[in-house]
Write a protein that holds these residues in place. Sequence first.
Motif: not given
Length: 204
Positions: A76, A98, A102-103, A82-83, A121, A66
Amino acid sequence: MPYPTTNAAQELPAVNQILASVGQAPVTTLDQTNPDVAIAYDTLLQVSREVQAEGWSFNTEENIKESPDANGYILYPANVLQMDLTHNSSNYNKDVIKKNGRLYDKIEHTDVWTDDVYVDKLFWFDWVDLPTVMQDYIVAKAAVTVSSRIVGDGEQYEMLQQREAYCRAAVMEYECNQGDYTFFGHPRGQNYYNSYQPYHALYR
């Protein structure tokens, strides 16, 4: 991968299976003005999301690169449940969540990123992209919920729970076969160990 959309032509049979499970007549369209249809359809979508959020081999991808956008944000995607950062040496001092879509790094207290990162992910799939056994399990689980909401018959509820348990077992068998899991701890996609297969004895 597109954001999951309403796919009435494919979801209608699933809704009719749910309605049939609770003794309701099938329908030809997903008419939201029909209370029973609305409950069955909303429950189908809800249960589908809940089940997929458990994380399975078919909707989990690891080590995805990413890159930050022009503002330094890593957004996101709408179809990601979910990341998380991939577990490797470069990410040991980061802890992400999250936040505001955004991360966000809780260690550095920022959502601005200066370098590329690798993430794992958990995707949210559209109905047509789900494995057949997963569709069956979601329908069975949704039927149990709809039975409690519409009918309230304890005997019917128990029978539908038995069906749900059977479908859950089928899903777990599929997951074990599809996931290629091993207790040797090999990274995903790097398991070269072939276990003994008893049927080989027939060749002797």
